[in-house]
Structures are given as C-alpha cells and as structure tokens.
Motif scaffolding. Structure first.
Motif, mmCIF file in Angstrom:
data_model
loop_
_atom_site.group_PDB
_atom_site.id
_atom_site.type_symbol
_atom_site.label_atom_id
_atom_site.label_comp_id
_atom_site.label_asym_id
_atom_site.label_seq_id
_atom_site.Cartn_x
_atom_site.Cartn_y
_atom_site.Cartn_z
ATOM 1 N N ILE A 109 -52.964 69.273 -63.211
ATOM 2 C CA ILE A 109 -51.740 68.582 -62.784
ATOM 3 C C ILE A 109 -50.795 68.376 -63.959
ATOM 4 C CG2 ILE A 109 -50.898 66.300 -62.042
ATOM 5 C CD1 ILE A 109 -53.242 66.393 -59.986
ATOM 6 N N LEU A 110 -51.312 67.908 -65.078
ATOM 7 C CA LEU A 110 -50.451 67.685 -66.242
ATOM 8 C C LEU A 110 -49.894 68.997 -66.796
ATOM 9 C CD1 LEU A 110 -52.228 64.797 -68.200
ATOM 10 C CD2 LEU A 110 -50.475 64.680 -66.428
ATOM 11 N N ASN A 111 -50.629 70.067 -66.603
ATOM 12 C CA ASN A 111 -50.130 71.386 -67.027
ATOM 13 C C ASN A 111 -49.001 71.882 -66.135
ATOM 14 O OD1 ASN A 111 -51.155 72.729 -69.374
ATOM 15 N ND2 ASN A 111 -53.201 72.700 -68.423
ATOM 16 N N ASN A 112 -48.965 71.408 -64.896
ATOM 17 C CA ASN A 112 -48.030 71.978 -63.928
ATOM 18 C C ASN A 112 -46.809 71.112 -63.609
ATOM 19 O OD1 ASN A 112 -49.111 74.672 -62.936
ATOM 20 N ND2 ASN A 112 -50.936 73.400 -62.780
ATOM 21 N N VAL A 113 -46.839 69.821 -63.992
ATOM 22 C CA VAL A 113 -45.651 69.008 -63.750
ATOM 23 C C VAL A 113 -44.578 69.332 -64.790
ATOM 24 C CG1 VAL A 113 -46.878 67.108 -62.630
ATOM 25 C CG2 VAL A 113 -46.589 67.094 -65.130
ATOM 26 N N ASP A 114 -43.339 68.944 -64.487
ATOM 27 C CA ASP A 114 -42.226 69.219 -65.408
ATOM 28 C C ASP A 114 -42.152 68.214 -66.552
ATOM 29 O OD1 ASP A 114 -41.157 71.478 -63.966
ATOM 30 O OD2 ASP A 114 -40.486 70.043 -62.437
ATOM 31 N N PHE A 115 -42.589 66.972 -66.308
ATOM 32 C CA PHE A 115 -42.554 65.957 -67.364
ATOM 33 C C PHE A 115 -43.684 64.957 -67.161
ATOM 34 C CE2 PHE A 115 -40.086 64.110 -63.922
ATOM 35 C CZ PHE A 115 -40.488 62.772 -63.916
ATOM 36 N N ILE A 116 -44.024 64.259 -68.236
ATOM 37 C CA ILE A 116 -45.076 63.248 -68.188
ATOM 38 C C ILE A 116 -44.523 61.929 -68.722
ATOM 39 C CG2 ILE A 116 -47.359 62.556 -69.038
ATOM 40 C CD1 ILE A 116 -47.968 65.581 -69.353
ATOM 41 N N ALA A 117 -44.613 60.883 -67.925
ATOM 42 C CA ALA A 117 -44.280 59.533 -68.394
ATOM 43 C C ALA A 117 -45.567 58.885 -68.888
ATOM 44 C CB ALA A 117 -43.668 58.712 -67.265
ATOM 45 N N CYS A 118 -45.462 58.094 -69.946
ATOM 46 C CA CYS A 118 -46.680 57.534 -70.524
ATOM 47 C C CYS A 118 -46.401 56.188 -71.182
ATOM 48 C CB CYS A 118 -47.282 58.498 -71.543
ATOM 49 S SG CYS A 118 -46.166 58.974 -72.870
ATOM 50 N N THR A 177 -46.301 57.315 -76.339
ATOM 51 C CA THR A 177 -46.214 58.758 -76.574
ATOM 52 C C THR A 177 -47.180 59.214 -77.665
ATOM 53 O OG1 THR A 177 -44.376 58.393 -78.123
ATOM 54 C CG2 THR A 177 -43.809 58.905 -75.833
ATOM 55 N N ARG A 178 -47.490 58.343 -78.626
ATOM 56 C CA ARG A 178 -48.410 58.724 -79.700
ATOM 57 C C ARG A 178 -49.828 58.898 -79.167
ATOM 58 N NH1 ARG A 178 -46.813 53.563 -83.117
ATOM 59 N NH2 ARG A 178 -47.082 52.821 -80.965
ATOM 60 N N VAL A 179 -50.275 57.951 -78.346
ATOM 61 C CA VAL A 179 -51.621 58.028 -77.781
ATOM 62 C C VAL A 179 -51.741 59.204 -76.829
ATOM 63 C CG1 VAL A 179 -53.318 56.822 -76.348
ATOM 64 C CG2 VAL A 179 -51.973 55.546 -78.033
ATOM 65 N N THR A 180 -50.765 59.350 -75.932
ATOM 66 C CA THR A 180 -50.798 60.455 -74.980
ATOM 67 C C THR A 180 -50.670 61.791 -75.694
ATOM 68 O OG1 THR A 180 -49.875 59.050 -73.247
ATOM 69 C CG2 THR A 180 -49.673 61.426 -72.931
ATOM 70 N N GLY A 181 -49.908 61.819 -76.786
ATOM 71 C CA GLY A 181 -49.755 63.046 -77.557
ATOM 72 C C GLY A 181 -51.081 63.573 -78.072
ATOM 73 N N SER A 219 -41.304 57.635 -72.444
ATOM 74 C CA SER A 219 -42.047 56.434 -72.806
ATOM 75 C C SER A 219 -41.719 55.305 -71.823
ATOM 76 C CB SER A 219 -41.690 56.004 -74.235
ATOM 77 O OG SER A 219 -42.338 54.796 -74.565
ATOM 78 N N LEU A 220 -42.710 54.890 -71.053
ATOM 79 C CA LEU A 220 -42.543 53.804 -70.081
ATOM 80 C C LEU A 220 -43.608 52.759 -70.349
ATOM 81 C CD1 LEU A 220 -41.908 54.040 -66.269
ATOM 82 C CD2 LEU A 220 -43.777 52.628 -67.139
ATOM 83 N N PHE A 221 -43.188 51.572 -70.792
ATOM 84 C CA PHE A 221 -44.137 50.512 -71.093
ATOM 85 C C PHE A 221 -43.629 49.200 -70.497
ATOM 86 C CE2 PHE A 221 -41.302 51.373 -74.614
ATOM 87 C CZ PHE A 221 -40.771 50.141 -74.920
ATOM 88 N N GLU A 222 -44.331 48.123 -70.765
ATOM 89 C CA GLU A 222 -44.070 46.840 -70.094
ATOM 90 C C GLU A 222 -42.615 46.399 -70.173
ATOM 91 O OE1 GLU A 222 -45.592 42.165 -70.377
ATOM 92 O OE2 GLU A 222 -46.368 43.685 -71.765
#
Length: 281
Positions: A32-41, A44-48, A62-65
């Motif tokens: 799924i992450l390979n096929n979506v156009d963008f990833i919200a997280c 960004t450092r941890v997800t990277g 980057s989406l946080f509290e």
C-alpha cells in the motif's frame, strides 16, 4: 447514517507500523505504501527510517497533534485532485494514543472512504503476556502529565472490573506507579517494555511491590497492565465514600459532619463511616 464499502473506490489508508522490530511490517502494508501517491506521518524523521528500510520513496506530509486540522484539510485537497494517500504514526496504530482522530473525521465529513491496515500494537502483546485476565479490558493510554485525574475519573478506574491498561514513558513510570497504588490500592500488575525488541521484558508483581522497585533499570516505552477491581459494589461505594469524607476534612469540615453529608449522599451508614476513620487513626 452512512454505509461505506471501503473498496468500492480507492480509500485513504491508516497503516499500523512496527513498534520496534521492523520485520513485523506486513507485505500488505508495504504494498500500500509503495502504491499511494503520498504518505502523511506523525514524524517525517521516524517514518523516513521505516521507508528507507523497505526502499519506499514517497512525498511526506507531516501531520502531528498541533497541526492536524490544517494538514487534514491539505490532505483532503490532494485526494479531491485524484491523489491517493496513507497515514502512519511513529509506531503501532494511528489514533491509539497518537494523532489521527481529526483526520478521520474530516475525511468522513468529506465522503472520503477509509481503510485500516492491520499491524503491530503494544497493547495486545502486553495484555496477553501479562498473566492478568484478558476476558475484558479498559485501555486508558497515557494519564495526564500532572497525574491529576478528577475524583470521578479516579473512582471510575477504582471500580472497573475490567483489566486496566496504560501507556507510560520511562522518565515518569515511578510517579505513575505510585499514583496508581494510591488510587487503586494493591493489585496484580505487569509492566511490559521494549516489546518486539531484543530487550523485551515483562515484569510481574503488585502495585505495592513496585513502590520500592529500582526504576533506573527501566528503559523504553512501557505498557502497564493492572488487575481490575475484585471487591463488591458495596465495598466500592464505601471506599469511595471514605475518599469523599477525606476531601471534606481537607475543607475543614468536622469528621462527624463530613460523615453525615457523605452518608446521605451515598445512602450508607454514617456510623460505619465514622468508625472506619477512627479505626484508620
């Protein structure tokens, strides 16, 4: 009323991520992450680090509290333009003691379908390995920073028959365990830490035993699993009444007067309350 069949059109995905051991990430989540156009997280450092491990390269939002509302609207605009996306938190499931609730509601308000991709969680392994009842449980997550639940909230925790589950960080675990002992009394408890990692550990005991534990040996995020209440409803009401009397005493009420007020409120014996306080002395 709404009825959304997730895959009648491409949904926005909420993807659970590893809580420590990266090899726990499922093939479906990777696809799924390979096929979506963008990833919200969340970060960004941890997800990277996770994406780099699986050789996934996507634009990140980057989406946080503290920016969730603003970024949720940005994500909706992207989706309305025909883009596909997913949201991941730093570890485990989004929304479980993590951001994402505002995003979910904004997506649903804009008739955007949602699908949740299963994966790792600290909650269930801790419960299963705790040796405490799994038949029903109440997940509280992180307690407030100042450990200052209201009287009603404390009473609710004290009276729940279900197993209680909390999240905690190592720098605050000692204070939290002392606070739980103060409001719950002595009960079976298990601490689960560093789950899925090489230093994974379960610590078994009682809340009273953990008052003298050396917490300098504790590192990493912790799940606290506490036995639910085993006392009768009558005893619960009586214990709560004693705490109410204690609060009135702090307001300079005389003991007899405080016992009279609380006994009328809770329909219990004024004399029994009074004797309980004399005995405690």
């Amino acid at each position: 009323m709404k009825r959304n069949k997730s895959f009648t059109k491409i949904p926005f995905y909420f993807v659970a991520t590893p809580i420590g051991n990266l090899s726990e990430f499922s093939n479906r989540a990777i696809d799924i992450l390979n096929n979506v156009d963008f990833i919200a997280c969340e970060d960004t450092r941890v997800t990277g680090v996770l994406l780099s491990y699986y050789k996934i390269s996507k634009p990140l939002i980057s989406l946080f509290e503290h920016n969730e509302k603003e970024k949720a609207l940005e994500i909706i605009k992207q989706i309305q333009k025909g883009q596909t996306g997913a949201y991941v938190s730093d570890a485990g499931y989004p929304l479980i003691s993590d951001p994402g609730a505002i995003l979910v509601n904004e997506l649903l308000s804009n008739d955007i379908y949602i699908s949740v991709i299963n994966g790792p969680s600290a909650l269930l392994p801790a419960l299963i390995g705790s040796g405490i009842s799994t038949s029903s449980f109440y997940f509280r997550g992180f307690l407030p920073p100042k450990l200052n639940l209201s009287f009603d909230e404390e009473s609710c925790l004290r009276t729940r028959k279900e197993t209680l589950i909390f999240y905690e960080s190592p720098h605050r675990i000692k204070k939290t365990m002392s606070y739980l002992y103060d409001i719950l009394g002595d009960r079976k408890v298990t601490l689960a830490r560093e789950l899925t990692k090489i230093n994974e550990e379960y610590l078994y005991g009682t809340l009273k035993e953990f008052l003298t534990f050396d917490y300098k040996t504790i590192k990493g995020e912790i799940v606290i699993v506490v036995e639910g209440s085993t006392i009768s409803n009558e005893d619960i009401i009586f214990e709560n009444s004693k705490k109410q009397v204690s609060l009135l005493l702090k307001e300079n009420y005389a003991l007899k007067e405080a016992c009279k007020i609380v006994s009328l409120l809770n329909n219990i014996s004024k004399n029994a309350l009074y004797r309980a306080f004399l005995t405690d002395k």
